[in-house]
Scaffold this active site. Structure first.
Site, short mmCIF file in Angstrom:
data_model
loop_
_atom_site.label_atom_id
_atom_site.label_comp_id
_atom_site.label_asym_id
_atom_site.label_seq_id
_atom_site.Cartn_x
_atom_site.Cartn_y
_atom_site.Cartn_z
N ASP A 293 1.36 -6.15 -9.96
CA ASP A 293 2.13 -6.84 -8.93
C ASP A 293 2.18 -6.06 -7.62
O ASP A 293 1.90 -4.87 -7.58
CB ASP A 293 3.55 -7.13 -9.43
CG ASP A 293 4.33 -5.86 -9.79
OD1 ASP A 293 3.70 -4.90 -10.26
OD2 ASP A 293 5.56 -5.84 -9.59
N GLU B 28 5.88 -4.22 -12.21
CA GLU B 28 6.38 -2.85 -12.02
C GLU B 28 7.43 -2.78 -10.92
O GLU B 28 8.44 -2.07 -11.05
CB GLU B 28 5.21 -1.92 -11.67
CG GLU B 28 5.58 -0.45 -11.53
CD GLU B 28 5.91 -0.02 -10.10
OE1 GLU B 28 6.31 1.14 -9.90
OE2 GLU B 28 5.78 -0.85 -9.18
N GLU B 29 7.22 -3.53 -9.84
CA GLU B 29 8.04 -3.36 -8.65
C GLU B 29 9.47 -3.86 -8.81
O GLU B 29 10.36 -3.47 -8.05
CB GLU B 29 7.38 -4.07 -7.45
CG GLU B 29 6.01 -3.52 -7.06
CD GLU B 29 6.09 -2.16 -6.36
OE1 GLU B 29 7.19 -1.60 -6.28
OE2 GLU B 29 5.05 -1.67 -5.91
N HIS C 183 -0.49 -1.02 -11.72
CA HIS C 183 0.33 -2.21 -11.98
C HIS C 183 -0.23 -3.41 -11.24
O HIS C 183 -0.83 -3.30 -10.16
CB HIS C 183 1.81 -1.98 -11.68
CG HIS C 183 2.14 -1.57 -10.27
ND1 HIS C 183 2.26 -2.47 -9.24
CD2 HIS C 183 2.44 -0.35 -9.73
CE1 HIS C 183 2.61 -1.84 -8.12
NE2 HIS C 183 2.71 -0.55 -8.38
N HIS D 279 5.75 -1.36 0.98
CA HIS D 279 6.91 -2.24 0.83
C HIS D 279 7.37 -2.82 2.18
O HIS D 279 8.48 -3.32 2.28
CB HIS D 279 8.10 -1.56 0.14
CG HIS D 279 7.80 -1.10 -1.26
ND1 HIS D 279 8.79 -0.67 -2.12
CD2 HIS D 279 6.65 -1.00 -1.94
CE1 HIS D 279 8.25 -0.33 -3.28
NE2 HIS D 279 6.93 -0.50 -3.18
N ASP E 185 -0.49 -0.82 -2.47
CA ASP E 185 0.40 -0.35 -3.52
C ASP E 185 0.57 -1.50 -4.50
O ASP E 185 1.30 -2.43 -4.25
CB ASP E 185 1.75 0.06 -2.92
CG ASP E 185 2.82 0.34 -3.96
OD1 ASP E 185 2.49 0.54 -5.13
OD2 ASP E 185 4.01 0.32 -3.58
#
Length: 500
Positions: free
Chosen positions: A89, A159-160, A87, A472, A129
């Site tokens: 983002d 995606e996030e 992904h 994150h 990530d």
């Protein structure tokens, strides 16, 4: 030289000695272009322009996903087409003291000062990530020395914050029969299934009035580790929102009706464990010292409880300017009761997948404004019925509190396929690299594989990746040597692609 180019050169200088060189060059380039969720367009445009310059077939689909195709290398024309997926983002999280505009500023790479085996960013999330996975996909396209079948690279949007790209992926966009998802975060692990999820938005109407009291204080919760709301939910990482709620609940018990909430905020993302939270309350000067003492005692108690898991926790209370408006004392009590009652954490361990959370929820965001109180939670489960059971609990709590709850962004999990050919191939090749059998797992996080299989049900999918810790959060880091091992596995799979 543009700021983009300067940032790229600085990042490249950090990773220039790492292998594989092409992958790290791409990661330096990705990091130099701002790409948080909902702001991936500049990165997508850069990748499309590069692909066109290389003579590769590239296009954007209706929701902005980037799809790039590369013909098979010589002798691999009759091998099965394989798709690589990542992904575009990244999660935007920064430490409170760091000024960083994720929509425009590049990520600044650095070697972990405490352990040179890891790469991290400077005060922000790293974006490994899924930036490392994305870099590996692009490095495969850029490397003409590799043996591989016909390739399709799918880079998805946003995606996030809701898996926007795969929700919008239409049937028939991909011709591949096998796919490698690159979003796993532990070397030596092969993921063959993942949790589904759904967002809960709890709203409580409140009544504001002119502040009736004569002084005000602010309670700040800081220094928590935070992390991924799925992968780290079982690691005893404290939620700043729930700590703040606990402190306010003690005030409710001891000073009922004698204070009013003027401000309330916690967390920044629905899919990150809240690291910081704050509340401003107004109260009579006559009881201020007692209230402060009560808060400090509660904070000290909490600090002692979580000292091992959260050694950097800081809870403070300080005088602040008296706000013009506050909630009524009655509504303040109702707000506290609601945020204290809303659950957070592991609900149930899996009976099927060893050492795996089955169902959880994370209280990711808390906000109070003129429109009322808003609480955002993310529910995850390997079992659809488990997910719905938690939704029912939240609905009951909302009704009791006089609040409303709206559920959105429901996405399915990815069910394991015990007869998956690409899993069998991955495991056999991985064993040679590791000199042991890899761990085959189901992950308590929302990989895109389930939704991709919804639009492309015949795709055989496996997920792999290097070791990434503290995703994150600003402590995110990637283990440098694990990236080389991951690259070897990825390219070995391509070189051993089965016949059509």
């Amino acid at each position: 030289m543009s700021f983009h180019a300067v940032a790229y050169e600085k990042n490249l200088a950090v990773v220039q000695a790492f292998e594989p060189s092409l992958l790290w060059q791409w990661f330096a380039r990705i990091s130099a272009i701002a790409h948080p969720s909902h702001h991936e367009e500049a990165l997508a445009t850069d990748i499309v322009a590069w692909a066109k310059s290389q003579g590769l077939a590239v296009r954007r689909d209706a929701v902005g996903n980037v799809i790039i195709k590369k013909p098979a290398s010589a002798g691999y024309e009759n091998r099965a087409t394989i798709a690589l997926q990542a992904h575009l983002d990244m999660v935007p999280q920064a430490n409170a003291e760091v000024e960083h505009d994720f929509a425009t500023d590049p990520i600044r790479l650095r070697i972990n000062p405490n352990d040179g085996a890891w790469l991290m960013a400077t005060g922000t999330t790293l974006g490994a990530d899924n930036g490392i996975g994305m870099a590996s996909c692009l490095a495969v396209l850029a490397d003409d020395t590799l043996a591989h079948p016909e390739l399709e690279v799918l880079l998805t949007m946003t995606e996030e914050t809701g898996m926007v790209g795969v929700f919008g992926l239409q049937s028939g966009e991909l011709n591949a029969t096998m796919m490698i998802n690159t979003d796993t975060e532990e070397i030596g692990e092969v993921y063959i299934g993942c949790a589904g999820g759904i967002d809960a938005d709890v709203r409580l109407p409140v009544l504001w009035q002119k502040t009736a009291f004569d002084t005000a204080i602010t309670i700040d919760i800081k220094g928590l580790r935070g992390g991924h709301s799925g992968l780290d939910i079982d690691k005893n990482r404290s939620s700043a929102i729930k700590i703040l709620a606990r402190v306010l609940a003690v005030l409710n018990q001891q000073f009922s009706g004698q204070f009013a909430i003027s401000g309330l905020h916690g967390g920044t993302l629905r899919n990150a464990i809240a690291r910081e939270a704050t509340a401003t309350i107004s109260l009579p000067q006559t009881i201020k010292s007692q209230v402060v003492q009560c808060i400090e005692l509660t904070l000290d108690t909490i600090a002692a409880e979580i000292a091992k898991a959260e050694p950097n926790f800081v809870g403070t209370v300080a005088q602040t300017a008296l706000p013009d408006t506050s909630l009524t004392p009655q509504d303040s009590m109702q707000v506290v009761d609601l945020i204290h009652a809303l659950p957070n954490g592991v609900v149930r361990q899996s009976d099927v997948a060893a050492d795996t959370v089955e169902t959880s929820l994370s209280f990711g965001q808390l906000a109070l404004d003129e429109s009322g109180l808003r609480c955002v939670l993310l529910i995850r489960s390997l079992v659809e019925s488990g997910k719905m059971a938690v939704c029912d609990v939240l609905s009951s709590i909302a009704r009791l509190a006089g609040a409303s709850v709206c559920f959105s962004g429901d996405y399915v999990g990815w069910n394991p396929d015990e007869n998956s050919p690409i899993t069998a191939l991955t495991v056999s090749l991985y064993e040679k690299i590791l000199n042991r059998k890899p761990d085959i797992k189901v992950i308590h996080a929302g990989l895109e594989c389930g939704l991709i299989k919804k639009s492309h049900p015949n795709l055989d999918i496996v997920s792999i990746g290097p070791t990434i810790k503290n995703a994150h959060s600003p402590d995110e880091m990637v283990h440098i040597e694990s990236v080389a091992a991951y690259w070897r596995l990825l390219t070995d799979i391509l070189a051993n692609a089965p016949m059509r």
